[in-house]
Structure formats: structure tokens, C-alpha cells
Motif scaffolding. Structure first.
Motif, PDB file in Angstrom:
ATOM      1  N   ALA A 260      -5.273 -37.350 -81.992  1.00  0.00           N
ATOM      2  CA  ALA A 260      -6.036 -37.630 -83.203  1.00  0.00           C
ATOM      3  C   ALA A 260      -5.261 -36.969 -84.338  1.00  0.00           C
ATOM      4  N   GLU A 261      -5.753 -37.090 -85.549  1.00  0.00           N
ATOM      5  CA  GLU A 261      -5.068 -36.463 -86.679  1.00  0.00           C
ATOM      6  C   GLU A 261      -5.021 -34.953 -86.486  1.00  0.00           C
ATOM      7  N   SER A 262      -3.803 -34.378 -86.455  1.00  0.00           N
ATOM      8  CA  SER A 262      -3.554 -32.942 -86.273  1.00  0.00           C
ATOM      9  C   SER A 262      -3.849 -32.449 -84.864  1.00  0.00           C
ATOM     10  N   LEU A 263      -4.167 -33.350 -83.941  1.00  0.00           N
ATOM     11  CA  LEU A 263      -4.450 -32.966 -82.564  1.00  0.00           C
ATOM     12  C   LEU A 263      -3.476 -33.670 -81.620  1.00  0.00           C
ATOM     13  N   PHE A 264      -2.994 -32.925 -80.622  1.00  0.00           N
ATOM     14  CA  PHE A 264      -2.012 -33.471 -79.693  1.00  0.00           C
ATOM     15  C   PHE A 264      -2.473 -33.271 -78.255  1.00  0.00           C
ATOM     16  N   HIS A 265      -2.217 -34.303 -77.455  1.00  0.00           N
ATOM     17  CA  HIS A 265      -2.498 -34.251 -76.025  1.00  0.00           C
ATOM     18  C   HIS A 265      -1.219 -33.762 -75.341  1.00  0.00           C
ATOM     19  N   VAL A 266      -1.287 -32.573 -74.733  1.00  0.00           N
ATOM     20  CA  VAL A 266      -0.111 -31.948 -74.120  1.00  0.00           C
ATOM     21  C   VAL A 266      -0.319 -31.842 -72.616  1.00  0.00           C
ATOM     22  N   SER A 267       0.640 -32.352 -71.854  1.00  0.00           N
ATOM     23  CA  SER A 267       0.589 -32.270 -70.395  1.00  0.00           C
ATOM     24  C   SER A 267       1.760 -31.418 -69.898  1.00  0.00           C
ATOM     25  N   ILE A 268       1.442 -30.438 -69.048  1.00  0.00           N
ATOM     26  CA  ILE A 268       2.455 -29.531 -68.493  1.00  0.00           C
ATOM     27  C   ILE A 268       2.526 -29.735 -66.984  1.00  0.00           C
ATOM     28  N   ASP A 269       3.735 -29.841 -66.450  1.00  0.00           N
ATOM     29  CA  ASP A 269       3.945 -30.049 -65.017  1.00  0.00           C
ATOM     30  C   ASP A 269       3.893 -28.702 -64.286  1.00  0.00           C
ATOM     31  N   VAL A 270       2.872 -28.517 -63.456  1.00  0.00           N
ATOM     32  CA  VAL A 270       2.740 -27.278 -62.675  1.00  0.00           C
ATOM     33  C   VAL A 270       2.830 -27.569 -61.179  1.00  0.00           C
ATOM     34  N   SER A 271       3.407 -28.715 -60.832  1.00  0.00           N
ATOM     35  CA  SER A 271       3.441 -29.148 -59.429  1.00  0.00           C
ATOM     36  C   SER A 271       4.253 -28.218 -58.544  1.00  0.00           C
ATOM     37  N   ASN A 272       5.199 -27.478 -59.127  1.00  0.00           N
ATOM     38  CA  ASN A 272       6.008 -26.540 -58.329  1.00  0.00           C
ATOM     39  C   ASN A 272       5.458 -25.122 -58.354  1.00  0.00           C
ATOM     40  N   SER A 273       4.234 -24.975 -58.830  1.00  0.00           N
ATOM     41  CA  SER A 273       3.629 -23.639 -58.943  1.00  0.00           C
ATOM     42  C   SER A 273       2.239 -23.651 -58.310  1.00  0.00           C
ATOM     43  N   PRO A 274       2.184 -23.611 -56.976  1.00  0.00           N
ATOM     44  CA  PRO A 274       0.883 -23.709 -56.288  1.00  0.00           C
ATOM     45  C   PRO A 274      -0.091 -22.589 -56.662  1.00  0.00           C
TER      46      PRO A 274
ATOM     47  N   LEU B 270      -0.373 -21.206 -59.569  1.00  0.00           N
ATOM     48  CA  LEU B 270      -0.904 -21.570 -60.883  1.00  0.00           C
ATOM     49  C   LEU B 270      -1.980 -22.649 -60.731  1.00  0.00           C
ATOM     50  N   VAL B 271      -1.696 -23.646 -59.923  1.00  0.00           N
ATOM     51  CA  VAL B 271      -2.666 -24.718 -59.674  1.00  0.00           C
ATOM     52  C   VAL B 271      -3.942 -24.148 -59.072  1.00  0.00           C
TER      53      VAL B 271
ATOM     54  N   PRO C  10      -9.752 -31.498 -65.616  1.00  0.00           N
ATOM     55  CA  PRO C  10     -10.498 -30.904 -64.504  1.00  0.00           C
ATOM     56  C   PRO C  10      -9.536 -30.326 -63.474  1.00  0.00           C
ATOM     57  N   SER C  11     -10.000 -29.376 -62.680  1.00  0.00           N
ATOM     58  CA  SER C  11      -9.124 -28.754 -61.687  1.00  0.00           C
ATOM     59  C   SER C  11      -8.631 -29.766 -60.667  1.00  0.00           C
ATOM     60  N   SER C  12      -9.392 -30.820 -60.453  1.00  0.00           N
ATOM     61  CA  SER C  12      -8.977 -31.830 -59.478  1.00  0.00           C
ATOM     62  C   SER C  12      -7.697 -32.535 -59.907  1.00  0.00           C
ATOM     63  N   LEU C  13      -7.426 -32.613 -61.216  1.00  0.00           N
ATOM     64  CA  LEU C  13      -6.216 -33.283 -61.694  1.00  0.00           C
ATOM     65  C   LEU C  13      -4.976 -32.489 -61.299  1.00  0.00           C
ATOM     66  N   ALA C  14      -5.027 -31.171 -61.472  1.00  0.00           N
ATOM     67  CA  ALA C  14      -3.892 -30.340 -61.083  1.00  0.00           C
ATOM     68  C   ALA C  14      -3.666 -30.404 -59.582  1.00  0.00           C
TER      69      ALA C  14
ATOM     70  N   ALA D  72      -0.717 -31.422 -62.760  1.00  0.00           N
ATOM     71  CA  ALA D  72      -0.644 -31.367 -64.218  1.00  0.00           C
ATOM     72  C   ALA D  72      -1.797 -30.557 -64.795  1.00  0.00           C
ATOM     73  N   PHE D  73      -1.484 -29.732 -65.778  1.00  0.00           N
ATOM     74  CA  PHE D  73      -2.479 -29.122 -66.641  1.00  0.00           C
ATOM     75  C   PHE D  73      -2.421 -29.869 -67.974  1.00  0.00           C
ATOM     76  N   GLU D  74      -3.576 -30.259 -68.496  1.00  0.00           N
ATOM     77  CA  GLU D  74      -3.609 -30.961 -69.773  1.00  0.00           C
ATOM     78  C   GLU D  74      -4.371 -30.139 -70.803  1.00  0.00           C
ATOM     79  N   PHE D  75      -3.920 -30.238 -72.054  1.00  0.00           N
ATOM     80  CA  PHE D  75      -4.497 -29.459 -73.144  1.00  0.00           C
ATOM     81  C   PHE D  75      -4.676 -30.358 -74.366  1.00  0.00           C
ATOM     82  N   LEU D  76      -5.668 -30.022 -75.171  1.00  0.00           N
ATOM     83  CA  LEU D  76      -5.820 -30.632 -76.485  1.00  0.00           C
ATOM     84  C   LEU D  76      -5.476 -29.554 -77.492  1.00  0.00           C
ATOM     85  N   VAL D  77      -4.376 -29.745 -78.207  1.00  0.00           N
ATOM     86  CA  VAL D  77      -3.829 -28.683 -79.049  1.00  0.00           C
ATOM     87  C   VAL D  77      -3.906 -29.080 -80.516  1.00  0.00           C
ATOM     88  N   LYS D  78      -4.488 -28.202 -81.322  1.00  0.00           N
ATOM     89  CA  LYS D  78      -4.528 -28.422 -82.764  1.00  0.00           C
ATOM     90  C   LYS D  78      -3.294 -27.804 -83.387  1.00  0.00           C
ATOM     91  N   SER D  79      -2.529 -28.619 -84.088  1.00  0.00           N
ATOM     92  CA  SER D  79      -1.298 -28.146 -84.720  1.00  0.00           C
ATOM     93  C   SER D  79      -1.627 -27.471 -86.049  1.00  0.00           C
TER      94      SER D  79
END
Length: 283
Positions: free
Chosen positions: A62-76, A78-79, A107-111, A116-123
Motif C-alpha cells: 500500500a502507500e508507504s507500506l511494503f510486503h517483505v518476505s524473508i527466507d528462513v528455510s535453512n534456519s530450523p 528460527l522457524v 502465520p506460523s504454519s507458513l514458515a 518464510a517469515f512475512e512482514f508488513l513494513v512501514k517505510s
């Protein structure tokens, strides 16, 4: 009415003070004051574990908001640390001193299923978040494990005892609410689950593409715009006012509330939710 209250700190954690019993046992007598300070500082050094993780994608939400996805598949580890909606973590960038605290939007089920961990980040100009939103796929960030108690859903269970759940969110505060809704809390087994989601206008309202799925899961979405464009026929003003106009709570003792957003909303008299009630507050 019942309230759930994990909180996200707005500044990095400082190390907790050492118990006096430990301080008394430290071998300080033969040290100069300067050396005593150095020894104490060494004892209190930061022991946070940071895990390098690559960026999977960054997209405009959205305006000033970003959908950020981080790959944590190699970090059990962390998951595995993400178990509840409403948890958060610290994220830092190379050569940037100050980390950001971010609520986990997925949700934790996605990781567990996709890594993946997903975030909604305000810039925000000049912040770590702004730098994060400017990264590209493959750039590496560092994450701590998920922390916080999350939303204590047990406070509004079983669904038959709490048939009404009211959810209030504004702006990027929808992030942990998305995690809650998509983790499932028996919305389809309750008679009245409403999400009052406030934003300035539709351009600043994230996750509109998810509203249909949320409705299908049993959550009625009520968008509320404080500065709507011409032609808007939905709710306008602030979420607490929209709630007051359509209160319709038939059993206060059987009602739970979830709050995530500006303090003014959480403390508004129209909502009138006490900390000892069944409210899941995320401030």
C-alpha cells in the motif's frame, strides 16, 4: 468483555541488571574503579543470537507500506521459535547499528510449510525500515528468534463461550492481526467476528486482496477511512466511531476484543475496554 495484551517495544532491549547476589560474588576488591566497570560491562554484554537470512521478495503493499518476505528455510531453530500469532522479532542490516522490531505478519504454519517469515513494513524516512524496504531479492539481513507471548487465544476460548470477537486495527497494525486471522481462532464457529480496519484512504490500506479469504474464514471486514476519496460509501471517520455506530453487542460477558494500533483508538471511550477484560491488546 475479554482483552489479549502482548506488546512490542519501540526501542532495542537493554541488558537486564544483574541480581545483587551475583554482584556481591564478583571478585572486584583488588580492581581499580575503571577495571571494575570494564568487568561489569563484559558480564552484561549482549548475547542476542542473530541469524543471517536472505530476502525472498519485497513488494508494495500500500502507500508507504511494503510486503517483505524473508527466507528462513535453512534456519530450523528460527522457524520453530514462531509458535503464536502476535509474536515479533528484531531485524538488522549490515553496517546499520539500530535494529528494527517487526511483528510477524504470517502465520506460523507458513514458515513451517514454506520456510518464510512475512512482514508488513512501514517505510519511515531515515529509519532502518526505509533501508529494509529498499533491498533486493537475495540481500541478506539478520534476524533474532521470534519473541513475545503472542495473542493468548485461550482467553477467548472455547468459541461457544465467546461468540462475539471484535478486532480493531489501524495502518500497519493490521500486521499481527493478519497472523491471528490466518492462524485460525475458530471465527467460523462464532456468531459475530468483526474486524474494524482503519486507514486514511484505500491507497493506504494493506491486504485488501486478503479480505475475501478472511470473510470466508468467518471474519466480517469493516474498512473505515478517515479521509476517504469522493465516492466512498463505506464507513468513514475513526474505527471507534464506526464501532459506536453499529455496536450490537448482545452479551458483554461473551465478547472478546483484539486491539492493535494507535493508543488513541485503544483508549477511546467508545471501545471502553479494560485491561482485566477479555481483550487481546497489541500496543
Amino acid at each position: 468483555m475479554t482483552v489479549i495484551t502482548p506488546s512490542v517495544p519501540h526501542a532495542p532491549f537493554s541488558a537486564p541488571p544483574l541480581p545483587m547476589s551475583i554482584l556481591r560474588r564478583l571478585p572486584f576488591p583488588s580492581l581499580s574503579p575503571r577495571h571494575r566497570f570494564a568487568t561489569l560491562a563484559a558480564v552484561r554484554q549482549d548475547t542476542t543470537v542473530w541469524t543471517p537470512s536472505p530476502v525472498s521478495s519485497i513488494e508494495i503493499a500500500a502507500e508507504s507500506l511494503f510486503h517483505v518476505s524473508i527466507d528462513v528455510s535453512n534456519s530450523p531453530d528460527l522457524v520453530a521459535s514462531h509458535t503464536l500469532p502476535g509474536q515479533y522479532l528484531q531485524l538488522r542490516l549490515p553496517d546499520v547499528e539500530k535494529p528494527s522490531f517487526l511483528a510477524i505478519a504470517s502465520p506460523s504454519s507458513l514458515a513451517a510449510s514454506t520456510g518464510a517469515f512475512e512482514f508488513l513494513v512501514k517505510s519511515v524516512a531515515g529509519s532502518t525500515a526505509e533501508l529494509l524496504c529498499g533491498l533486493k531479492k537475495g540481500d541478506v539481513v539478520e534476524l533474532t528468534q521470534a519473541m513475545g507471548n503472542g495473542f493468548n487465544i485461550n482467553k477467548i476460548d472455547p468459541p461457544e463461550d465467546y461468540p462475539t470477537v471484535l478486532i480493531f486495527a489501524t495502518g500497519s497494525g493490521i500486521s499481527p492481526i493478519r497472523s491471528l486471522i490466518e492462524s485460525g481462532f475458530g471465527a467460523d464457529k462464532r456468531s459475530d467476528v468483526r474486524l474494524y480496519f482503519g486507514a486514511r484512504n484505500l491507497r493506504r490500506m494493506a491486504y485488501q486482496d486478503r479480505f475475501k479469504d478472511w470473510e470466508s474464514s468467518g471474519v466480517k471486514v469493516v474498512p473505515v477511512l478517515s479521509q476517504p476519496d469522493d465516492g466512498w460509501t463505506g464507513e468513514s471517520g475513526y474505527v471507534q466511531a464506526a464501532f459506536a455506530r453499529a455496536k450490537q453487542i448482545y452479551s458483554p460477558k461473551g465478547t472478546g476484543a483484539v486491539i492493535c494500533g494507535q493508543r488513541q483508538m485503544a483508549e477511546a471511550p467508545q471501545i471502553d475496554i479494560k485491561h482485566d477484560d477479555h481483550c487481546l491488546k497489541y500496543a
